[in-house]
Design a protein around this motif. Structure first.
Motif, mmCIF file in Angstrom:
data_model
loop_
_atom_site.group_PDB
_atom_site.id
_atom_site.type_symbol
_atom_site.label_atom_id
_atom_site.label_comp_id
_atom_site.label_asym_id
_atom_site.label_seq_id
_atom_site.Cartn_x
_atom_site.Cartn_y
_atom_site.Cartn_z
ATOM 1 N N PRO A 22 0.811 -1.202 0.067
ATOM 2 C CA PRO A 22 0.075 0.033 -0.145
ATOM 3 C C PRO A 22 0.917 1.205 0.064
ATOM 4 C CG PRO A 22 -0.169 -1.195 2.178
ATOM 5 C CD PRO A 22 0.787 -1.979 1.276
ATOM 6 N N ALA A 23 2.051 1.030 0.612
ATOM 7 C CA ALA A 23 3.036 2.175 0.842
ATOM 8 C C ALA A 23 4.394 1.807 1.102
ATOM 9 C CB ALA A 23 2.773 3.205 1.554
ATOM 10 N N PRO A 24 5.498 2.430 0.550
ATOM 11 C CA PRO A 24 6.798 1.984 0.662
ATOM 12 C C PRO A 24 7.175 2.128 2.120
ATOM 13 C CG PRO A 24 6.820 3.632 -0.595
ATOM 14 C CD PRO A 24 5.379 3.314 -0.434
ATOM 15 N N CYS A 25 7.883 0.970 2.873
ATOM 16 C CA CYS A 25 8.457 1.377 4.451
ATOM 17 C C CYS A 25 9.784 1.678 4.312
ATOM 18 C CB CYS A 25 8.147 -0.087 4.805
ATOM 19 S SG CYS A 25 6.343 -0.655 4.923
ATOM 20 N N GLU A 26 9.907 2.658 5.387
ATOM 21 C CA GLU A 26 11.488 3.233 5.339
ATOM 22 C C GLU A 26 12.363 2.037 6.765
ATOM 23 O OE1 GLU A 26 8.659 6.520 5.145
ATOM 24 O OE2 GLU A 26 8.852 5.126 6.796
ATOM 25 N N LEU A 27 11.518 1.375 7.074
ATOM 26 C CA LEU A 27 12.354 0.472 8.129
ATOM 27 C C LEU A 27 11.676 -1.080 7.846
ATOM 28 C CD1 LEU A 27 14.021 0.165 10.325
ATOM 29 C CD2 LEU A 27 12.248 0.886 12.261
ATOM 30 N N VAL A 28 12.700 -1.886 7.589
ATOM 31 C CA VAL A 28 12.204 -3.197 7.265
ATOM 32 C C VAL A 28 12.759 -4.189 8.095
ATOM 33 C CG1 VAL A 28 12.071 -4.959 5.461
ATOM 34 C CG2 VAL A 28 11.613 -2.545 4.787
ATOM 35 N N PHE A 29 11.962 -5.246 8.630
ATOM 36 C CA PHE A 29 12.615 -6.426 9.815
ATOM 37 C C PHE A 29 12.529 -7.591 8.825
ATOM 38 C CE2 PHE A 29 11.502 -2.779 12.729
ATOM 39 C CZ PHE A 29 12.498 -2.641 13.475
ATOM 40 N N LEU A 30 13.449 -8.284 8.936
ATOM 41 C CA LEU A 30 13.574 -9.733 8.299
ATOM 42 C C LEU A 30 14.270 -10.808 9.443
ATOM 43 C CD1 LEU A 30 14.808 -8.671 4.883
ATOM 44 C CD2 LEU A 30 12.387 -9.386 5.302
ATOM 45 N N ASP A 31 13.285 -11.642 9.873
ATOM 46 C CA ASP A 31 13.684 -12.563 10.812
ATOM 47 C C ASP A 31 13.211 -13.952 10.509
ATOM 48 O OD1 ASP A 31 14.735 -13.661 12.954
ATOM 49 O OD2 ASP A 31 13.367 -12.946 14.438
ATOM 50 N N PRO A 32 13.760 -14.351 9.111
ATOM 51 C CA PRO A 32 13.231 -15.750 8.884
ATOM 52 C C PRO A 32 13.862 -16.968 9.328
ATOM 53 C CG PRO A 32 14.897 -15.049 7.250
ATOM 54 C CD PRO A 32 14.776 -13.920 8.349
ATOM 55 N N PRO A 33 13.209 -18.213 9.078
ATOM 56 C CA PRO A 33 14.051 -19.258 9.572
ATOM 57 C C PRO A 33 15.450 -19.167 9.161
ATOM 58 C CG PRO A 33 11.804 -19.811 8.750
ATOM 59 C CD PRO A 33 11.950 -18.323 8.309
ATOM 60 N N TYR A 34 16.419 -19.777 9.864
ATOM 61 C CA TYR A 34 17.757 -19.481 9.552
ATOM 62 C C TYR A 34 18.110 -20.827 8.483
ATOM 63 C CZ TYR A 34 18.921 -17.285 13.987
ATOM 64 O OH TYR A 34 19.113 -16.251 14.943
ATOM 65 N N ALA A 35 19.137 -20.452 7.779
ATOM 66 C CA ALA A 35 19.739 -21.571 6.754
ATOM 67 C C ALA A 35 18.720 -22.052 5.551
ATOM 68 C CB ALA A 35 20.124 -22.928 7.683
ATOM 69 N N GLN A 36 18.056 -21.101 5.093
ATOM 70 C CA GLN A 36 17.196 -21.466 4.095
ATOM 71 C C GLN A 36 17.327 -20.074 3.123
ATOM 72 O OE1 GLN A 36 13.038 -22.349 5.230
ATOM 73 N NE2 GLN A 36 13.670 -23.233 6.960
ATOM 74 N N ASP A 37 18.099 -19.348 3.222
ATOM 75 C CA ASP A 37 18.679 -18.300 2.316
ATOM 76 C C ASP A 37 17.211 -17.411 1.755
ATOM 77 O OD1 ASP A 37 20.742 -16.942 0.791
ATOM 78 O OD2 ASP A 37 19.913 -17.905 -1.035
ATOM 79 N N LEU A 38 16.585 -17.317 2.813
ATOM 80 C CA LEU A 38 15.207 -16.355 2.908
ATOM 81 C C LEU A 38 15.510 -14.875 2.693
ATOM 82 C CD1 LEU A 38 12.952 -18.646 5.148
ATOM 83 C CD2 LEU A 38 12.830 -18.354 2.425
ATOM 84 N N VAL A 39 16.513 -14.489 3.206
ATOM 85 C CA VAL A 39 16.513 -12.857 3.328
ATOM 86 C C VAL A 39 16.849 -12.506 1.802
ATOM 87 C CG1 VAL A 39 17.951 -10.946 4.138
ATOM 88 C CG2 VAL A 39 17.243 -12.852 5.517
ATOM 89 N N PRO A 40 17.776 -12.740 0.892
ATOM 90 C CA PRO A 40 17.762 -12.252 -0.364
ATOM 91 C C PRO A 40 16.505 -12.617 -1.205
ATOM 92 C CG PRO A 40 19.512 -13.641 0.190
ATOM 93 C CD PRO A 40 18.743 -13.813 1.300
ATOM 94 N N ARG A 41 16.085 -13.728 -1.054
ATOM 95 C CA ARG A 41 14.792 -13.746 -1.879
ATOM 96 C C ARG A 41 13.537 -12.991 -1.333
ATOM 97 N NH1 ARG A 41 13.930 -19.909 -0.329
ATOM 98 N NH2 ARG A 41 11.824 -19.400 -1.114
ATOM 99 N N ALA A 42 13.366 -12.783 -0.004
ATOM 100 C CA ALA A 42 12.244 -11.950 0.524
ATOM 101 C C ALA A 42 12.550 -10.430 0.076
ATOM 102 C CB ALA A 42 12.257 -11.884 1.920
ATOM 103 N N VAL A 43 13.758 -9.786 -0.005
ATOM 104 C CA VAL A 43 14.222 -8.451 -0.163
ATOM 105 C C VAL A 43 13.819 -8.358 -1.894
ATOM 106 C CG1 VAL A 43 16.045 -6.752 -0.495
ATOM 107 C CG2 VAL A 43 15.858 -8.154 1.562
ATOM 108 N N ALA A 44 14.346 -9.291 -2.416
ATOM 109 C CA ALA A 44 14.051 -8.981 -3.854
ATOM 110 C C ALA A 44 12.689 -8.872 -4.250
ATOM 111 C CB ALA A 44 14.531 -10.266 -4.632
ATOM 112 N N ALA A 45 11.894 -9.757 -3.702
ATOM 113 C CA ALA A 45 10.306 -10.020 -3.825
ATOM 114 C C ALA A 45 9.636 -8.589 -3.458
ATOM 115 C CB ALA A 45 9.702 -11.082 -3.310
#
Length: 194
Positions: free
Chosen positions: A119-142
């Motif tokens: 709905p609007a871009p966010c200035e502060l983004v928290f990512l705390d995914p399960p470990y060892a699944q390489d989810l942060v880069p995938r989530a950031v791109a999406a």
């Protein structure tokens, strides 16, 4: 688990059982790790109070919502929580109600690697995914593709201590190890939402 500072300081947060019916564990960010992260954000020359107070916040892989709720307690304007686990969603709703943040919080059930349009871009983004699944880069791109990440946004990720993380176009601002966890604070590129 409690809110550390701000208007909801000391408010107890619920956590789901370590193993839910689907066998996926929700790993809430420990109070000491969350305090270390917010201390960095509050006092760093690249962040400071002004980056939290009044901010639009995204808490992806939200779990209990502790990171987004901490930001709201410290003055963020709104927080959106993305979580796909049904058990964690119930706990997240209960924690938002316990903190009386229903007006400033929005829950989106779903996968942070396949998010809806923002709905609007966010200035502060928290990512705390399960470990060892390489989810942060995938989530950031999406998330960037869906318009969630504002140009120059602060991205705070918690990953396993032994994991690597590369985010093309993002500038690493700070990195801290806390037991099995590693906290990284990055600044999104100016073309993050492109």
């Amino acid at each position: 688990m409690r809110i550390i500072a701000g208007r909801n300081r000391g408010r107890k947060l619920e956590a789901p059982p370590q193993e839910n019916k689907r066998g996926a564990a929700t790993r809430p960010t420990a109070d000491r790790v969350r305090q270390a992260l917010f201390d960095m954000l509050w006092h760093a020359p690249w962040a400071g109070r002004a980056r939290i107070e009044g901010a639009e916040v995204l808490d992806a892989f939200a779990g209990t919502g502790a990171l987004g709720l901490e930001a709201l307690s410290r003055g963020a304007a709104h927080a959106c929580f993305i979580e796909r686990d049904r058990v964690a969603l119930g706990v997240l709703r209960a924690n938002i109600i316990a903190c009386r943040e229903e007006e400033r919080a929005r829950i989106l059930p779903g996968d942070a690697t396949r998010p809806p349009r923002a709905p609007a871009p966010c200035e502060l983004v928290f990512l705390d995914p399960p470990y060892a699944q390489d989810l942060v880069p995938r989530a950031v791109a999406a998330l960037a593709h869906a318009g969630w990440i504002a140009p120059g946004a602060l991205i705070c990720a918690e990953i396993g201590a032994g994991e690597g993380l590369e985010l093309p176009g993002a500038e690493l601002l700070a990195e801290r190890a806390h037991g099995a966890a590693r906290l990284l604070c990055l600044r999104a590129g100016r073309d993050a939402a492109a």
